[in-house]
Each structure stands twice: as structure tokens, then as C-alpha cells.
Scaffold this motif. Structure first.
Motif, mmCIF file in Angstrom:
data_model
loop_
_atom_site.group_PDB
_atom_site.id
_atom_site.type_symbol
_atom_site.label_atom_id
_atom_site.label_comp_id
_atom_site.label_asym_id
_atom_site.label_seq_id
_atom_site.Cartn_x
_atom_site.Cartn_y
_atom_site.Cartn_z
ATOM 1 N N GLY A 72 0.661 -1.428 -0.151
ATOM 2 C CA GLY A 72 -0.304 -0.148 -0.201
ATOM 3 C C GLY A 72 0.385 1.088 -0.205
ATOM 4 N N THR A 146 0.327 7.365 -0.347
ATOM 5 C CA THR A 146 -0.261 6.335 0.647
ATOM 6 C C THR A 146 1.501 5.476 0.938
ATOM 7 O OG1 THR A 146 -0.375 4.982 -0.650
ATOM 8 C CG2 THR A 146 -2.962 5.739 -0.130
ATOM 9 N N GLY A 149 -0.592 2.043 3.245
ATOM 10 C CA GLY A 149 -1.847 2.357 3.035
ATOM 11 C C GLY A 149 -3.018 3.229 4.016
#
Length: 181
Positions: A72, A146, A149
Motif C-alpha cells: 500500500g 499512501t 495504506g
């Protein structure tokens, strides 16, 4: 012979035009009055309090939980040597490592190490944090995207000791300090 703590005094270092007071253990007081001890050479983070009666530093409660991977992570990094210089922009992805950032593998390793310690390398300097007033240069950087995440929208500069430390923690993202010439 050990000196008692009451006899320890801060060291003062005079630099032409600047006087810098170094605290006895190299630490600084946080806005809440607790001490932050500087790690000794070769030590990543202190494991116990360096000042008797002061609690050991802990990870920020807002830091992401360690994930062990950089899943992520997709970042855009923009660095400027000065306010008037042209920006340099790179991209970075981790797991798998990719993007246009030189030494992307080192940058992903630095981000993974921060996650493993429960630290958020993009967190701003806390309000009220005492910082040395040492100017590190006109360089600035922004990081968006990001990380593990979590949304990132962070700015970095080198205007005081705290900001220089933040920059140093992510030097793998910014590369060598660009010349402001």
C-alpha cells in the motif's frame, strides 16, 4: 568518580554568531515536560530512560501498526534546493519496489524500518516541541500519496533542529541535500 545529577550542567558551545546550549544528555524537553534522550552512537533508539525518574520514550499513539511490509505504499516526492529552484519529482512504490526514485530499495527499507518500530516518519513535529534554532538550509520537500495504506501529505524543511532530524530520518526519500546555488 561519578558526579551527582545536581552537579551536572549543560555544556555550551560557541559558534561564531551562534551560541548553542546542549543539554546534559543531549536530549530535549517535549511540550509535556518529559525528556527525549538522544540515542547514543550506534544505537537506534533508547530502550530505557536515560534520565532517572523519566519514562522511556514510546511510539506515537497515532503511528501506524507495524505491518512488516510496505504494502500500500505509493508516494510522490518533490524536492527543492531553494524557494526559487526548479523542483525534482520522483515516484516510489514498495512491495514490489519501483518508481523513478533513485535508490528506491533504500527508501522502502527506511519506511519498512519505521513501520517495524511503530513510528510514523511523516508525522509533523509536535506543537510545543522545543527545537534547536540551527538553520540547515533552504531545502524543502513534499511527500504525498499512501504509506502502508495510510494517506500521506507531509512537508519537510531544514529550518531548525527538529526539522533537520525529520529530514534526516527520510534522507533515503530526498537524496543528498541539494545545493541551493
Amino acid at each position: 568518580m561519578r558526579q551527582s545529577p545536581s552537579r551536572l550542567r549543560p555544556a555550551t558551545l560557541a559558534i561564531p554568531g551562534i551560541v548553542v546550549a546542549a543539554l546534559a544528555l543531549g536530549g530535549c524537553k517535549n511540550g509535556d515536560g518529559s525528556a527525549t534522550a538522544a540515542p547514543s552512537k550506534g544505537s537506534e533508539t533508547p530502550t530505557a530512560s536515560a534520565v532517572p525518574g523519566t519514562p522511556a520514550p514510546t511510539a506515537s499513539p497515532t503511528a501506524p501498526a507495524p505491518t512488516g511490509s510496505a504494502a500500500g505504499t505509493r508516494l510522490t516526492v518533490t524536492v527543492r534546493a531553494s524557494e526559487t529552484s526548479a523542483p525534482k519529482t520522483w515516484t516510489l512504490t514498495c512491495d514490489p519496489v519501483g518508481g523513478t526514485l533513485p535508490k528506491a530499495d533504500q527508501a522502502c527499507a527506511a519506511l519498512a524500518a519505521a513501520a517495524a518500530k511503530g513510528q510514523d516518519p511523516f508525522a509533523p513535529t509536535p506543537k510545543g516541541q522545543m527545537c534547536t534554532q540551527i538553520y540547515g538550509g533552504p531545502q524543502t520537500a513534499t511527500v504525498t500519496g499512501t504509506w502502508n495504506g495510510k494517506k500521506v501529505d507531509a512537508t519537510f524543511n531544514r529550518k531548525n533542529g527538529c526539522e533537520i532530524k525529520r529530514w534526516g530520518n527520510l534522507v533515503a526519500l530526498f537524496g543528498p541535500v541539494p545545493s541551493a546555488r
